[in-house]
Design a protein around this motif. Structure first.
Motif, PDB file in Angstrom:
ATOM      1  N   ILE A   1     -18.017  27.473   8.589  1.00 51.95           N
ATOM      2  CA  ILE A   1     -17.575  28.857   8.816  1.00 51.95           C
ATOM      3  C   ILE A   1     -17.158  29.488   7.485  1.00 51.95           C
ATOM      4  O   ILE A   1     -17.559  30.614   7.153  1.00 51.95           O
ATOM      5  CB  ILE A   1     -16.411  28.898   9.833  1.00 51.95           C
ATOM      6  CG1 ILE A   1     -16.939  28.545  11.235  1.00 51.95           C
ATOM      7  CG2 ILE A   1     -15.764  30.274   9.864  1.00 51.95           C
ATOM      8  CD1 ILE A   1     -15.850  28.292  12.249  1.00 51.95           C
ATOM      9  N   LYS A   2     -16.361  28.750   6.702  1.00 48.94           N
ATOM     10  CA  LYS A   2     -15.933  29.288   5.400  1.00 48.94           C
ATOM     11  C   LYS A   2     -17.133  29.510   4.491  1.00 48.94           C
ATOM     12  O   LYS A   2     -17.221  30.534   3.795  1.00 48.94           O
ATOM     13  CB  LYS A   2     -14.983  28.298   4.724  1.00 48.94           C
ATOM     14  CG  LYS A   2     -13.605  28.242   5.321  1.00 48.94           C
ATOM     15  CD  LYS A   2     -12.769  27.267   4.538  1.00 48.94           C
ATOM     16  CE  LYS A   2     -11.448  27.047   5.173  1.00 48.94           C
ATOM     17  NZ  LYS A   2     -10.637  26.072   4.432  1.00 48.94           N
ATOM     18  N   GLY A   3     -18.052  28.553   4.486  1.00 45.12           N
ATOM     19  CA  GLY A   3     -19.244  28.681   3.651  1.00 45.12           C
ATOM     20  C   GLY A   3     -20.069  29.889   4.050  1.00 45.12           C
ATOM     21  O   GLY A   3     -20.585  30.616   3.191  1.00 45.12           O
ATOM     22  N   SER A   4     -20.193  30.135   5.350  1.00 47.15           N
ATOM     23  CA  SER A   4     -21.004  31.274   5.782  1.00 47.15           C
ATOM     24  C   SER A   4     -20.312  32.597   5.443  1.00 47.15           C
ATOM     25  O   SER A   4     -20.982  33.555   5.047  1.00 47.15           O
ATOM     26  CB  SER A   4     -21.303  31.199   7.272  1.00 47.15           C
ATOM     27  OG  SER A   4     -20.142  31.060   8.005  1.00 47.15           O
ATOM     28  N   VAL A   5     -18.980  32.628   5.553  1.00 44.77           N
ATOM     29  CA  VAL A   5     -18.264  33.863   5.177  1.00 44.77           C
ATOM     30  C   VAL A   5     -18.445  34.133   3.685  1.00 44.77           C
ATOM     31  O   VAL A   5     -18.785  35.253   3.270  1.00 44.77           O
ATOM     32  CB  VAL A   5     -16.771  33.744   5.549  1.00 44.77           C
ATOM     33  CG1 VAL A   5     -15.949  34.819   4.871  1.00 44.77           C
ATOM     34  CG2 VAL A   5     -16.589  33.823   7.041  1.00 44.77           C
ATOM     35  N   ALA A   6     -18.236  33.103   2.864  1.00 45.85           N
ATOM     36  CA  ALA A   6     -18.373  33.285   1.414  1.00 45.85           C
ATOM     37  C   ALA A   6     -19.819  33.614   1.042  1.00 45.85           C
ATOM     38  O   ALA A   6     -20.077  34.500   0.217  1.00 45.85           O
ATOM     39  CB  ALA A   6     -17.913  32.030   0.673  1.00 45.85           C
TER      40      ALA A   6
ATOM     41  N   GLY B   1     -12.842  41.542  -4.917  1.00 45.21           N
ATOM     42  CA  GLY B   1     -13.143  41.225  -3.518  1.00 45.21           C
ATOM     43  C   GLY B   1     -13.720  39.828  -3.354  1.00 45.21           C
ATOM     44  O   GLY B   1     -13.310  39.057  -2.482  1.00 45.21           O
ATOM     45  N   LEU B   2     -14.665  39.482  -4.225  1.00 43.83           N
ATOM     46  CA  LEU B   2     -15.240  38.136  -4.159  1.00 43.83           C
ATOM     47  C   LEU B   2     -14.172  37.085  -4.476  1.00 43.83           C
ATOM     48  O   LEU B   2     -14.148  36.007  -3.877  1.00 43.83           O
ATOM     49  CB  LEU B   2     -16.402  38.005  -5.146  1.00 43.83           C
ATOM     50  CG  LEU B   2     -17.743  38.547  -4.670  1.00 43.83           C
ATOM     51  CD1 LEU B   2     -18.778  38.388  -5.754  1.00 43.83           C
ATOM     52  CD2 LEU B   2     -18.205  37.861  -3.409  1.00 43.83           C
ATOM     53  N   GLY B   3     -13.278  37.422  -5.404  1.00 41.97           N
ATOM     54  CA  GLY B   3     -12.175  36.503  -5.724  1.00 41.97           C
ATOM     55  C   GLY B   3     -11.278  36.278  -4.517  1.00 41.97           C
ATOM     56  O   GLY B   3     -10.853  35.149  -4.244  1.00 41.97           O
ATOM     57  N   ILE B   4     -11.009  37.344  -3.764  1.00 44.31           N
ATOM     58  CA  ILE B   4     -10.193  37.214  -2.552  1.00 44.31           C
ATOM     59  C   ILE B   4     -10.887  36.304  -1.549  1.00 44.31           C
ATOM     60  O   ILE B   4     -10.281  35.394  -0.969  1.00 44.31           O
ATOM     61  CB  ILE B   4      -9.924  38.605  -1.928  1.00 44.31           C
ATOM     62  CG1 ILE B   4      -8.947  39.391  -2.776  1.00 44.31           C
ATOM     63  CG2 ILE B   4      -9.372  38.468  -0.518  1.00 44.31           C
ATOM     64  CD1 ILE B   4      -8.706  40.796  -2.282  1.00 44.31           C
ATOM     65  N   VAL B   5     -12.214  36.553  -1.359  1.00 47.19           N
ATOM     66  CA  VAL B   5     -12.961  35.747  -0.374  1.00 47.19           C
ATOM     67  C   VAL B   5     -12.927  34.266  -0.754  1.00 47.19           C
ATOM     68  O   VAL B   5     -12.620  33.398   0.078  1.00 47.19           O
ATOM     69  CB  VAL B   5     -14.412  36.262  -0.266  1.00 47.19           C
ATOM     70  CG1 VAL B   5     -15.275  35.295   0.500  1.00 47.19           C
ATOM     71  CG2 VAL B   5     -14.437  37.620   0.407  1.00 47.19           C
TER      72      VAL B   5
ATOM     73  N   PHE C   1     -12.006  28.715  -0.104  1.00 48.00           N
ATOM     74  CA  PHE C   1     -12.143  27.408  -0.746  1.00 48.00           C
ATOM     75  C   PHE C   1     -10.973  26.992  -1.628  1.00 48.00           C
ATOM     76  O   PHE C   1     -10.821  25.807  -1.877  1.00 48.00           O
ATOM     77  CB  PHE C   1     -13.414  27.365  -1.595  1.00 48.00           C
ATOM     78  CG  PHE C   1     -14.673  27.469  -0.790  1.00 48.00           C
ATOM     79  CD1 PHE C   1     -15.525  28.535  -0.920  1.00 48.00           C
ATOM     80  CD2 PHE C   1     -14.993  26.479   0.134  1.00 48.00           C
ATOM     81  CE1 PHE C   1     -16.676  28.623  -0.166  1.00 48.00           C
ATOM     82  CE2 PHE C   1     -16.138  26.565   0.895  1.00 48.00           C
ATOM     83  CZ  PHE C   1     -16.989  27.643   0.747  1.00 48.00           C
ATOM     84  N   PHE C   2     -10.202  27.949  -2.141  1.00 47.17           N
ATOM     85  CA  PHE C   2      -9.235  27.594  -3.172  1.00 47.17           C
ATOM     86  C   PHE C   2      -7.789  27.752  -2.736  1.00 47.17           C
ATOM     87  O   PHE C   2      -6.915  27.975  -3.559  1.00 47.17           O
ATOM     88  CB  PHE C   2      -9.503  28.418  -4.441  1.00 47.17           C
ATOM     89  CG  PHE C   2     -10.825  28.113  -5.060  1.00 47.17           C
ATOM     90  CD1 PHE C   2     -11.823  29.071  -5.097  1.00 47.17           C
ATOM     91  CD2 PHE C   2     -11.090  26.862  -5.580  1.00 47.17           C
ATOM     92  CE1 PHE C   2     -13.062  28.783  -5.663  1.00 47.17           C
ATOM     93  CE2 PHE C   2     -12.313  26.572  -6.145  1.00 47.17           C
ATOM     94  CZ  PHE C   2     -13.303  27.534  -6.184  1.00 47.17           C
ATOM     95  N   LYS C   3      -7.538  27.623  -1.477  1.00 48.70           N
ATOM     96  CA  LYS C   3      -6.176  27.510  -0.915  1.00 48.70           C
ATOM     97  C   LYS C   3      -5.243  28.630  -1.348  1.00 48.70           C
ATOM     98  O   LYS C   3      -4.095  28.395  -1.713  1.00 48.70           O
ATOM     99  CB  LYS C   3      -5.554  26.156  -1.319  1.00 48.70           C
ATOM    100  CG  LYS C   3      -6.267  24.980  -0.713  1.00 48.70           C
ATOM    101  CD  LYS C   3      -5.764  23.684  -1.279  1.00 48.70           C
ATOM    102  CE  LYS C   3      -6.649  22.537  -0.806  1.00 48.70           C
ATOM    103  NZ  LYS C   3      -6.400  21.300  -1.499  1.00 48.70           N
ATOM    104  N   ARG C   4      -5.769  29.860  -1.330  1.00 51.57           N
ATOM    105  CA  ARG C   4      -4.969  31.059  -1.603  1.00 51.57           C
ATOM    106  C   ARG C   4      -4.317  31.038  -2.984  1.00 51.57           C
ATOM    107  O   ARG C   4      -3.201  31.520  -3.159  1.00 51.57           O
ATOM    108  CB  ARG C   4      -3.893  31.266  -0.541  1.00 51.57           C
ATOM    109  CG  ARG C   4      -4.473  31.508   0.824  1.00 51.57           C
ATOM    110  CD  ARG C   4      -3.412  31.689   1.859  1.00 51.57           C
ATOM    111  NE  ARG C   4      -3.985  31.549   3.176  1.00 51.57           N
ATOM    112  CZ  ARG C   4      -3.284  31.556   4.296  1.00 51.57           C
ATOM    113  NH1 ARG C   4      -1.988  31.717   4.257  1.00 51.57           N
ATOM    114  NH2 ARG C   4      -3.891  31.426   5.458  1.00 51.57           N
ATOM    115  N   ARG C   5      -5.032  30.490  -3.961  1.00 50.24           N
ATOM    116  CA  ARG C   5      -4.520  30.535  -5.334  1.00 50.24           C
ATOM    117  C   ARG C   5      -4.867  31.895  -5.935  1.00 50.24           C
ATOM    118  O   ARG C   5      -5.725  32.617  -5.426  1.00 50.24           O
ATOM    119  CB  ARG C   5      -5.184  29.440  -6.188  1.00 50.24           C
ATOM    120  CG  ARG C   5      -4.923  28.058  -5.683  1.00 50.24           C
ATOM    121  CD  ARG C   5      -3.793  27.402  -6.431  1.00 50.24           C
ATOM    122  NE  ARG C   5      -3.329  26.201  -5.760  1.00 50.24           N
ATOM    123  CZ  ARG C   5      -3.866  24.989  -5.936  1.00 50.24           C
ATOM    124  NH1 ARG C   5      -4.876  24.832  -6.772  1.00 50.24           N
ATOM    125  NH2 ARG C   5      -3.391  23.963  -5.276  1.00 50.24           N
TER     126      ARG C   5
END
Lengths: 118, 78
Positions: free
Chosen positions: A13-18, B26-30, B35-39
């Motif tokens: 799910i995370k991969g598809s969102v990103a 925006g991409l940084g937020i996503v 993947f990066f635990k809200r860093r």
């Protein structure tokens, strides 16, 4: 077993969102040449305010709230480009005459001191 | 370069900078959320990348009348 499946699902799910976000940026050419970015910004400026207005109208209809009409902001005309250009030209002309003026003033000052000490 | 053309180039540069910094942010937020635990560093990285890309585009745009670009032309076999 369930935990592994759940963590795999979460990763997918995370991969598809990103991946969707990256594809959207690639499709709209937001990180491409500057004229495409300018066109995208212009399109957003045309599309977003009516969409926000329609959404606010929909929310008002559904909830029965009335959003008060704000007065129009005052239009201020200040030609930044003209005053900036005039400022730059003033500064540059002052810098260009600065050495000769400094020489002239120091010469006058020297003459004045010489006259006073005689 | 005439002043109107210079003004158009500046407008394009500023619009490009806004879009690229916003996109990077925006991409940084996503990526920070997924993947990066809200860093915070993906946001800074994305915004910095967008700013750098916008600066590079602006630089090419302003130097465009003076830069000479070479082109390879393939020999056409007859």
């Amino acid at each position: 077993m369930v935990a592994r499946v759940w963590s795999l699902m979460r990763f997918l799910i995370k991969g598809s969102v990103a991946g969707g976000a990256v594809y959207l940026v690639y499709d709209q050419e937001l990180l491409g040449p500057s004229d495409k970015s300018q066109a995208a910004l212009q399109k957003a400026g045309e599309v977003v305010p009516p969409a926000v207005y329609q959404f606010s109208q929909y929310v008002c209809q559904q909830t029965g709230l009335q959003i008060p009409q704000l007065p129009a902001p005052p239009k201020i005309y200040f030609p930044v480009r003209d005053s900036w250009n005039a400022g730059i030209m003033t500064v540059m002309s002052a810098l260009s005459v600065a050495p000769s003026k400094a020489r002239e003033y120091s010469k006058e000052g020297w003459e004045y001191v010489k006259a006073r000490t005689k | 370069m005439s002043e109107s053309e210079l003004g158009r180039k500046w407008d394009r540069c500023l619009a490009d900078a806004v879009v690229k910094i916003g996109t990077g942010f925006g991409l940084g937020i996503v990526f920070s959320l997924t993947f990066f635990k809200r860093r915070m560093w993906p946001l800074a990285f994305g915004s910095g990348m967008g700013l750098g890309m916008a600066y590079s585009n602006c630089q090419h745009d302003f130097q465009a009348p003076y830069l000479l670009h070479g082109k390879y032309v393939k020999e056409q076999e007859q």
